[in-house]
Design an enzyme around this catalytic site. Structure first.
Site, short mmCIF file in Angstrom:
data_model
loop_
_atom_site.label_atom_id
_atom_site.label_comp_id
_atom_site.label_asym_id
_atom_site.label_seq_id
_atom_site.Cartn_x
_atom_site.Cartn_y
_atom_site.Cartn_z
N THR A 28 0.73 -1.08 0.11
CA THR A 28 -0.02 -0.11 0.13
C THR A 28 0.97 1.18 -0.08
O THR A 28 0.63 2.35 -0.79
CB THR A 28 -0.85 0.00 1.31
N VAL A 29 1.74 1.24 0.96
CA VAL A 29 2.74 2.56 1.04
C VAL A 29 3.92 2.40 0.06
O VAL A 29 4.05 3.56 -0.86
CB VAL A 29 3.20 2.58 2.41
N ALA A 58 12.64 -4.27 -2.98
CA ALA A 58 12.76 -5.65 -2.30
C ALA A 58 11.18 -6.01 -2.01
O ALA A 58 10.36 -5.18 -1.26
CB ALA A 58 13.57 -5.49 -1.08
N GLU A 143 8.96 10.05 10.07
CA GLU A 143 7.82 10.93 10.04
C GLU A 143 6.32 10.24 9.83
O GLU A 143 5.33 10.38 10.44
CB GLU A 143 7.89 11.87 9.01
N GLY A 201 -6.93 0.10 2.33
CA GLY A 201 -5.55 0.23 2.78
C GLY A 201 -5.08 0.81 3.98
O GLY A 201 -4.05 1.14 4.22
N GLU A 204 -3.41 -2.27 9.23
CA GLU A 204 -2.20 -3.20 9.28
C GLU A 204 -2.27 -4.57 8.68
O GLU A 204 -3.42 -4.84 8.49
CB GLU A 204 -1.88 -3.26 10.70
N LYS A 219 2.30 4.54 18.63
CA LYS A 219 2.44 5.92 18.02
C LYS A 219 2.87 7.01 19.44
O LYS A 219 3.26 7.78 19.34
CB LYS A 219 1.11 6.25 17.21
P1 NDP Z 1 1.38 -4.00 3.05
O1 NDP Z 1 1.36 -5.29 3.44
O2 NDP Z 1 0.56 -3.42 2.04
O3 NDP Z 1 2.97 -4.19 2.14
C1 NDP Z 1 4.12 -4.95 2.58
C2 NDP Z 1 5.29 -4.87 1.45
O4 NDP Z 1 6.39 -5.56 2.20
C3 NDP Z 1 4.85 -5.93 0.33
O5 NDP Z 1 5.19 -5.30 -0.79
C4 NDP Z 1 5.42 -7.10 0.52
O6 NDP Z 1 5.73 -7.88 -0.62
C5 NDP Z 1 6.81 -6.70 1.35
N1 NDP Z 1 7.45 -7.88 2.11
C6 NDP Z 1 6.81 -8.48 3.16
N2 NDP Z 1 7.64 -9.40 3.41
C7 NDP Z 1 8.84 -9.04 2.90
C8 NDP Z 1 10.26 -9.55 2.96
N3 NDP Z 1 10.41 -10.73 3.74
N4 NDP Z 1 11.01 -9.11 2.20
C9 NDP Z 1 11.03 -8.15 1.14
N5 NDP Z 1 9.70 -7.59 1.00
C10 NDP Z 1 8.62 -8.07 1.78
O7 NDP Z 1 1.97 -2.92 4.23
P2 NDP Z 1 1.74 -1.37 4.18
O8 NDP Z 1 2.35 -0.72 2.83
O9 NDP Z 1 0.32 -0.92 4.28
O10 NDP Z 1 2.70 -1.00 5.22
C11 NDP Z 1 3.88 -0.90 5.50
C12 NDP Z 1 4.43 -0.17 6.64
O11 NDP Z 1 4.09 1.02 6.70
C13 NDP Z 1 4.27 -0.81 7.77
O12 NDP Z 1 5.00 -0.74 8.67
C14 NDP Z 1 3.00 -0.13 8.19
O13 NDP Z 1 2.65 0.04 9.64
C15 NDP Z 1 3.26 1.50 7.89
N6 NDP Z 1 2.35 2.29 7.61
C16 NDP Z 1 1.18 2.06 6.91
C17 NDP Z 1 0.16 2.90 6.62
C18 NDP Z 1 -0.94 2.53 5.73
O14 NDP Z 1 -1.91 3.24 5.85
N7 NDP Z 1 -0.90 1.52 5.15
C19 NDP Z 1 0.35 4.24 7.05
C20 NDP Z 1 1.64 4.56 7.82
C21 NDP Z 1 2.50 3.53 8.21
P3 NDP Z 1 4.54 -8.33 -1.63
O15 NDP Z 1 4.29 -7.11 -2.39
O16 NDP Z 1 5.54 -9.50 -2.46
O17 NDP Z 1 3.77 -9.16 -0.86
N1 HSE Z 2 -3.12 1.09 10.30
C1 HSE Z 2 -2.74 2.32 10.53
C2 HSE Z 2 -3.94 3.24 10.83
C3 HSE Z 2 -2.08 2.81 9.61
O1 HSE Z 2 -5.04 2.91 10.68
O2 HSE Z 2 -3.74 4.45 11.33
C4 HSE Z 2 -1.52 4.34 9.69
O3 HSE Z 2 -0.28 4.29 10.54
#
Ligand code: NDP
Ligand code: HSE
Length: 443
Positions: A28-29, A58, A143, A201, A204, A219
């Site tokens: 997502t991010v 990665a 941030e 999205g 978590e 947080k």
């Molecule tokens: P997702 O689950 O959507 O994405 C995770 C990504 O990490 C995927 O691309 C996945 O690969 C990859 N991944 C998982 N395991 C591995 C590994 N072993 N090696 C390499 N890559 C790997 O997560 P989000 O994008 O939602 O969140 C990511 C981070 O951002 C988290 O720490 C979350 O707390 C934080 N965050 C999220 C927010 C949100 O609104 N979603 C807001 C603020 C922070 P693949 O694509 O192949 O599955």
């Molecule tokens: N899962 C988190 C939330 C993402 O809903 O606030 C943003 O940190």
């Protein structure tokens, strides 16, 4: 106008030199970070002082088709990507704790600056990560870890570094706010609202972290550490989520003029001996409808900061989702990249104050207690005496006809958490009380 960005300090690569980025995670991010890095690339070159180039991405499954990304950029070997000589900044957006900790420590120790959105990681291992960044003389930016697009981390690190923070409180989890708002305004079920927040999205990878308050607690730990210059970790934060909140609780709150919000509250406390301590907690809270937090809807977040000189400040904006989070990540990428080109480091976290973390039981709070009682003369007197014995006065008492006896809703004046908790235990033991339906704190 004079341009200052050509200045290069001792450890800078020099104006015009490229900055190599390793992106760990393309979910997502990560997908939004990648997209915007390409879209704004020409601007980033100007802002940084050299081109910002993605060396690799990665993922867990490199064979999966990904739109708009050259397959040769993808790798399943994050460690090898980090160690590449042409990588200067590592962006961690994978999530989890143990594996990203390994990756982030390896990156810092290899002299790469790190940008992470991972609050669980930062709240659990901040000291270790900060030490590794200091030893290597590189940046550790996070941030996006708190309230996504709202620049609250930078505000505490830089803008309020000259003030004394007394309290930081607000809504810091988008998923739970989305769920509570949907339950209140559209009558959606908890399950449907959670499914929708996940689809959008916001949640978590394991939404238990959202609904049980763990994400907000991470947080809160980060905010308290920054605000009070004291290390507060996830384990120091008292944490209750929203999974026990029912449609009836929301309806009762509504009738009494409140909205239920999951609040994170970080406070500086001063004891009778004048000694200071800090406290951080996360729990569902009744917020009066006229309070600005009550109108924070959907996945928006809002944070109040009370500082001695600045007074009260309020920050509001998108608290979750790929795009808003990418904005915060990219702000950090620009900062870290600029430092790679021109030298210097971002302001560090400083935990010099090292204040003790106060026991949750000592926190002053107010309770809203909803109970099912026997419908007989004298019940109210019996119940009132339980409060009176502990020196707690009642603010309001409302009685309604219930299915099984009467429903009594009591709002207390302020008392310590341990006293109020003891009162609830005593009420549960009374013959006249069939059940304590819910106990929710007031803001
Ligand atoms: P997702 O689950 O959507 O994405 C995770 C990504 O990490 C995927 O691309 C996945 O690969 C990859 N991944 C998982 N395991 C591995 C590994 N072993 N090696 C390499 N890559 C790997 O997560 P989000 O994008 O939602 O969140 C990511 C981070 O951002 C988290 O720490 C979350 O707390 C934080 N965050 C999220 C927010 C949100 O609104 N979603 C807001 C603020 C922070 P693949 O694509 O192949 O599955
Ligand atoms: N899962 C988190 C939330 C993402 O809903 O606030 C943003 O940190």
């Amino acid at each position: 106008m004079t341009e200052h960005h050509n200045t290069t300090y001792g450890n800078g690569k020099g104006e015009g030199q490229p900055v190599g980025i390793a992106l760990l995670g393309l979910g997502t991010v990560g997908a939004e970070v990648f997209r915007l890095l390409n879209e704004y690339n020409a601007d980033f070159t100007q802002r940084v002082g050299g081109p910002v180039e993605v060396r690799g991405v990665a993922v867990s499954d490199a064979s999966k088709a990904r739109e708009g990304i050259a397959p040769e950029l993808l790798t399943e070997d994050a460690h090898a990507l980090i160690q590449r000589e042409d990588v200067d900044v590592v962006v961690e957006v994978i999530g989890g704790i143990d594996y990203p900790r390994e990756l982030v420590l390896a990156a810092l120790r290899a002299g790469k600056s790190v940008v992470t959105a991972n609050k669980a990681l930062v709240a659990a291992h901040a000291d270790e990560l900060a030490k590794a960044a200091d030893e290597a003389g590189v940046d550790l930016y996070f941030e996006a870890a708190v309230a996504a697009a709202i620049p609250v981390v930078g505000m505490l690190r830089r803008s309020l570094a000259g003030d004394k923070i007394q309290r930081i409180s607000g809504i810091v989890n988008g998923t739970t706010n989305f769920i509570l708002d949907a339950m209140e305004t559209t009558g959606a079920s908890y399950e449907d609202a959670l499914a929708e927040a996940t689809r959008l999205g916001y949640a978590e990878a394991d939404p238990t972290a959202d609904v049980e308050g763990h994400d907000a607690a991470s947080k809160a730990a980060i905010l308290a550490s920054l605000g009070f210059h004291t290390r507060v970790t996830f384990d120091d934060v008292h944490c209750e989520g929203i999974s026990a909140i029912t449609a009836e609780d929301i309806q009762a709150a509504n009738q009494a003029g409140y909205s239920i919000k999951l609040l994170a509250i970080c406070e500086r406390l001063t004891g009778e001996d004048g000694k200071e301590s800090v406290n951080a907690r996360v729990h569902p809270t009744l917020v009066p409808k006229e309070h600005p937090l009550a109108s924070v809807s959907k996945s928006f977040n809002a944070i109040f900061v009370e500082a001695e000189a600045a007074g009260s400040l309020m920050f509001y904006g998108n608290g979750a989702g790929g795009n808003p989070t990418a904005s915060a990540v990219l702000g950090d990428v620009v900062g870290a990249s600029r430092n790679k080109v021109h030298g210097g480091r971002a302001p560090e976290e400083n935990t010099y104050a090292n204040l003790p973390v106060a026991d949750f039981g000592q926190t002053q709070t107010r309770y809203h207690i909803d109970m099912q009682v026997k419908d007989r003369t004298g019940v109210l007197a019996v119940i009132s005496s339980v409060f009176a014995e502990q020196g707690v006065s009642l603010r309001t008492v409302r009685q309604e006809e219930g299915k099984d006896g009467a429903r009594l809703i009591v709002v207390t004046h302020a008392a310590t958490e341990s006293v109020l908790d003891g009162i609830v235990r005593a009420l549960e033991g009374l013959d006249d009380v069939h059940a304590v339906n819910s106990v929710i704190r007031l803001s």
